[in-house]
Scaffold this motif. Structure first.
Motif, PDB file in Angstrom:
ATOM      1  N   MET A   1      -5.944   7.655  16.003  1.00 59.20           N
ATOM      2  CA  MET A   1      -5.041   8.567  15.348  1.00 59.20           C
ATOM      3  C   MET A   1      -3.601   8.430  15.801  1.00 59.20           C
ATOM      4  O   MET A   1      -2.683   8.621  15.016  1.00 59.20           O
TER       5      MET A   1
ATOM      6  N   LEU B   1     -10.855   9.503   8.809  1.00 59.59           N
ATOM      7  CA  LEU B   1     -12.085   9.745   9.562  1.00 59.59           C
ATOM      8  C   LEU B   1     -11.842   9.916  11.062  1.00 59.59           C
ATOM      9  O   LEU B   1     -12.581  10.616  11.736  1.00 59.59           O
ATOM     10  N   SER B   2     -10.806   9.283  11.559  1.00 60.90           N
ATOM     11  CA  SER B   2     -10.511   9.437  12.984  1.00 60.90           C
ATOM     12  C   SER B   2     -10.097  10.863  13.284  1.00 60.90           C
ATOM     13  O   SER B   2     -10.547  11.470  14.254  1.00 60.90           O
ATOM     14  N   ALA B   3      -9.274  11.386  12.406  1.00 61.02           N
ATOM     15  CA  ALA B   3      -8.828  12.764  12.603  1.00 61.02           C
ATOM     16  C   ALA B   3     -10.006  13.715  12.486  1.00 61.02           C
ATOM     17  O   ALA B   3     -10.185  14.624  13.302  1.00 61.02           O
TER      18      ALA B   3
ATOM     19  N   THR C   1     -18.185  10.968  13.741  1.00 55.12           N
ATOM     20  CA  THR C   1     -17.479   9.727  13.430  1.00 55.12           C
ATOM     21  C   THR C   1     -17.927   9.112  12.114  1.00 55.12           C
ATOM     22  O   THR C   1     -17.306   8.192  11.610  1.00 55.12           O
TER      23      THR C   1
ATOM     24  N   ASP D   1      -6.284  10.683  -5.325  1.00 54.77           N
ATOM     25  CA  ASP D   1      -7.250   9.745  -4.775  1.00 54.77           C
ATOM     26  C   ASP D   1      -7.350   9.904  -3.260  1.00 54.77           C
ATOM     27  O   ASP D   1      -7.256   8.955  -2.499  1.00 54.77           O
ATOM     28  N   TYR D   2      -7.542  11.138  -2.886  1.00 51.91           N
ATOM     29  CA  TYR D   2      -7.583  11.448  -1.453  1.00 51.91           C
ATOM     30  C   TYR D   2      -8.836  10.915  -0.765  1.00 51.91           C
ATOM     31  O   TYR D   2      -9.921  10.969  -1.324  1.00 51.91           O
ATOM     32  N   PHE D   3      -8.639  10.389   0.423  1.00 51.32           N
ATOM     33  CA  PHE D   3      -9.779  10.009   1.266  1.00 51.32           C
ATOM     34  C   PHE D   3      -9.450  10.474   2.676  1.00 51.32           C
ATOM     35  O   PHE D   3      -8.374  10.178   3.190  1.00 51.32           O
TER      36      PHE D   3
ATOM     37  N   MET E   1       0.831  -1.208   0.000  1.00 54.35           N
ATOM     38  CA  MET E   1       0.000   0.000   0.000  1.00 54.35           C
ATOM     39  C   MET E   1       0.866   1.260   0.000  1.00 54.35           C
ATOM     40  O   MET E   1       1.789   1.382   0.773  1.00 54.35           O
TER      41      MET E   1
ATOM     42  N   SER F   1     -11.389   7.624  18.525  1.00 53.91           N
ATOM     43  CA  SER F   1     -10.851   8.343  17.375  1.00 53.91           C
ATOM     44  C   SER F   1      -9.436   8.821  17.693  1.00 53.91           C
ATOM     45  O   SER F   1      -8.531   8.726  16.865  1.00 53.91           O
TER      46      SER F   1
ATOM     47  N   GLY G   1     -21.937   7.464   2.645  1.00 52.90           N
ATOM     48  CA  GLY G   1     -20.619   7.631   3.253  1.00 52.90           C
ATOM     49  C   GLY G   1     -20.548   7.314   4.736  1.00 52.90           C
ATOM     50  O   GLY G   1     -19.559   7.638   5.390  1.00 52.90           O
ATOM     51  N   PHE G   2     -21.564   6.708   5.247  1.00 53.29           N
ATOM     52  CA  PHE G   2     -21.538   6.332   6.657  1.00 53.29           C
ATOM     53  C   PHE G   2     -21.215   4.847   6.823  1.00 53.29           C
ATOM     54  O   PHE G   2     -21.438   4.053   5.911  1.00 53.29           O
TER      55      PHE G   2
ATOM     56  N   ASP H   1      -2.889  -6.683  -1.935  1.00 56.20           N
ATOM     57  CA  ASP H   1      -2.522  -5.271  -1.942  1.00 56.20           C
ATOM     58  C   ASP H   1      -3.677  -4.347  -1.593  1.00 56.20           C
ATOM     59  O   ASP H   1      -3.475  -3.161  -1.362  1.00 56.20           O
TER      60      ASP H   1
ATOM     61  N   ARG I   1      -9.801   2.304   3.528  1.00 53.43           N
ATOM     62  CA  ARG I   1      -9.743   3.757   3.682  1.00 53.43           C
ATOM     63  C   ARG I   1     -10.216   4.179   5.055  1.00 53.43           C
ATOM     64  O   ARG I   1      -9.715   5.138   5.631  1.00 53.43           O
ATOM     65  N   LYS I   2     -11.211   3.505   5.538  1.00 49.84           N
ATOM     66  CA  LYS I   2     -11.751   3.899   6.839  1.00 49.84           C
ATOM     67  C   LYS I   2     -10.915   3.351   7.979  1.00 49.84           C
ATOM     68  O   LYS I   2     -11.210   3.566   9.149  1.00 49.84           O
TER      69      LYS I   2
ATOM     70  N   ALA J   1     -13.059  13.039  13.022  1.00 45.68           N
ATOM     71  CA  ALA J   1     -13.923  12.857  14.186  1.00 45.68           C
ATOM     72  C   ALA J   1     -13.374  13.646  15.369  1.00 45.68           C
ATOM     73  O   ALA J   1     -14.115  14.219  16.153  1.00 45.68           O
TER      74      ALA J   1
END
Lengths: 350, 350
Positions: free
Chosen positions: B62, A57-59, A67, A52-54, A1, B58, A98-99, B146, B123-124, A61
DNA sequence: CTGAAAGCGCTTACAG
DNA sequence: CTGAAAGCGCTTACAG
């Protein structure tokens, strides 16, 4: 990755600050005092796409407080196959929105498990909750407002409305009505209601499932209109125990219809000739049992979508109305329809 | 809601630093170079208990990198009620282990949806994944390594092992064997296998569900031992179409047993007198249909627990062995047992 | 119109 | 044996 892409990476490539990137990517580029040029917005979006940004989610949140997780606490799951389409509907919608769906333990009607699961949902910071509440919850709905970060983000399903909570469900009274009405329309004059239990006329009985009370009311309305006699029994099989003139029955408990059909088969009672039966929807079961059962469809998949949409809207700050879906009658053999052929699905052989 | 308790609050009350609190609460108080006095440990723990502390996941995610979320991607959910006990088993175990279960969309066999869901899980930042993979995944298992942060944290269920992934499942070959063996032991000499499809003898056919291949092998082993003739058909109903000397059949596809029973009922074929039937477990359906169906129990709830335990162990860094549960034969009426009475469960009237 | 900075609550080397 | 500090990746006032 590959290494995870962050706002910083985008900021560098787009030659702007991290704050600007955040603003653009969150559609806040033109809110109130903030205003970012079209040019910058476009550039940032393009770079984000290329990389390809994602978001982490923790940050998010941690600073934003959301969350993006919705909890689900059901009353039952092991034996009611109506829950499958329900879950399917929920996951499908949440995914697109997106949840994540965090599935908690089922309560099996236990207020203790329920309390614990709500507590977990709260501690873990879930944004919202879809709850099939226990009787205790409904009775003390006010008190439970303190148990979740924002009780307004709790959506109740499959239950009567309680203390301002958003509630989505299927019209239970109408279930009883259309089932009974169908039988009366077929010419039956003595239609029984199977599902009686102590206190069905009395909402105060803690053991009275209110969905049943509603279905019972629907039944009463239908036979009232037709000026027919009321016959109630606890379970469908009770009708087979004693002499009576009942020629049709509405089994208001989801399990009761299939059970009654099986009992009729065992005792040589012909369906629908000797007894016509309407049951509650139970996924595939209604099609497997013979004769195929006429049922009141509970529209579970749609209910799941409606529930999911309600929570996400609430979390996004929108106003949400309660939803009451209309049940549908699906006529099959057990009330006299022709044979329905059902194809088995193949897939991976579970 | 009271303000959320943080490490800082505990640190202040216990008169130590935040770092110390973190160390103590994470059982790292005596790892390597770190050493914290018994006294301090006790004090910190007591205060944490008094304040009813629960970590902000969260924030932990992080810095520590673990979200405490396990993803679940199933192949099917709407029509296979065996998935209900599976999910129940998973949620039950994960809950106790402190993990959340994030339920993704079901793939319905689509590699595209599967890829997308794995991608979302990655991603999550989910710590692990329980996956009921599609055929494509199994064929290209190497390549998929991968696609998730750590492929070692992906547990496959209900499928043959693939490319070093941890796999938990139920012995499919044995299903075929014990089902067939049961029928042979009852004295049947011509036992059919229902579930044939193009390529069942050929693993290379991309349309051949490998679970079926394994069940078929079990069938072959049993009839081989008994020196009986092989008869295979695609679906159970095919046996009713033409003349044959088959007196018993093992329906290897979960839907096929109930469908065949229904067809027998429609055409006046007596079960088990004219035809004895063994089907695959399908939750309650096996008990509802009449005659009640003898089935091979797939032990789904236990499978769920085993899968959940496997993922959490992997995430915690432990070694995990593949698990292959033994299926169990549950004898009911369709092979000649006495009537089984099943009580309907009550609850909230779904 | 956009940048610099603080802060969310934790974990983990690194010093003492 | 324990504390101070950096850093995880975001969002959001607040300055310019």
């Amino acid at each position: 990755m590959a290494r995870t892409i962050t706002l910083k990476d985008i900021a560098r490539r787009a030659e702007v600050s991290v704050a600007t990137v955040s603003l653009v990517l969150n559609q806040k580029a033109s809110r109130g005092t903030v205003r970012i040029s079209e040019e910058t917005i476009e550039r940032v979006q393009r770079v984000a796409g290329e990389l390809d940004y994602f978001p982490n989610l923790s940050a998010r949140a941690m600073s934003g407080g959301k969350t993006s997780i919705i909890g689900l606490v059901l009353n039952e799951i092991k034996y009611s196959s109506a829950q499958l389409p329900l879950i399917y509907g929920i996951t499908d919608l949440l995914d697109h929105a997106g949840f994540s769906l965090a599935m908690g333990r089922v309560t099996l009607g236990s207020p203790d498990i329920e309390t614990e699961e709500i507590r977990i949902a709260n501690r873990k910071g879930f944004d919202g909750l879809i709850l099939e509440p226990t009787r205790v919850f409904l009775q003390e709905a006010e008190r439970f407002k303190d148990s979740f970060r924002d009780w307004r983000h709790v959506v109740l399903i499959n239950r009567p409305a309680a203390a301002d909570y958003t509630t989505v469900g299927v019209d239970q009274e109408k279930m009883g009505y259309i089932a009974t009405r169908h039988l009366l329309d077929l010419g039956h004059r003595t239609v029984a209601f199977a599902g009686r239990h102590p206190g069905i006329e009395d909402h105060d009985d803690p053991n009275a499932p209110s969905n049943m009370v509603a279905r019972y009311r629907g039944y009463l309305r239908a036979i009232g209109e037709a000026d027919c006699e009321e016959v109630t029994v606890a379970k469908g099989v009770d009708l087979l125990e004693s002499e009576n003139k009942v020629t049709a029955v509405y089994c208001a408990l989801s399990y009761d219809g299939p059970d009654l059909l099986a009992a009729c088969h065992d005792r040589g009672v012909r369906v629908p000739d000797d007894l016509a039966i309407v049951g509650q929807d139970e996924s595939r079961e209604k099609e497997i049992v013979r004769p195929a059962m006429t049922t009141v469809d509970m529209r579970s998949e749609e209910l799941g979508k409606v529930a999911a949409r309600a929570v996400t809207s609430l979390v996004d700050g929108a106003e949400v109305e309660d939803v009451l879906l209309k049940p549908e009658l699906v006529v099959r053999e057990s009330t006299g329809a022709r044979v329905v052929v059902v194809e088995g699905s193949g897939s991976f052989a579970n």
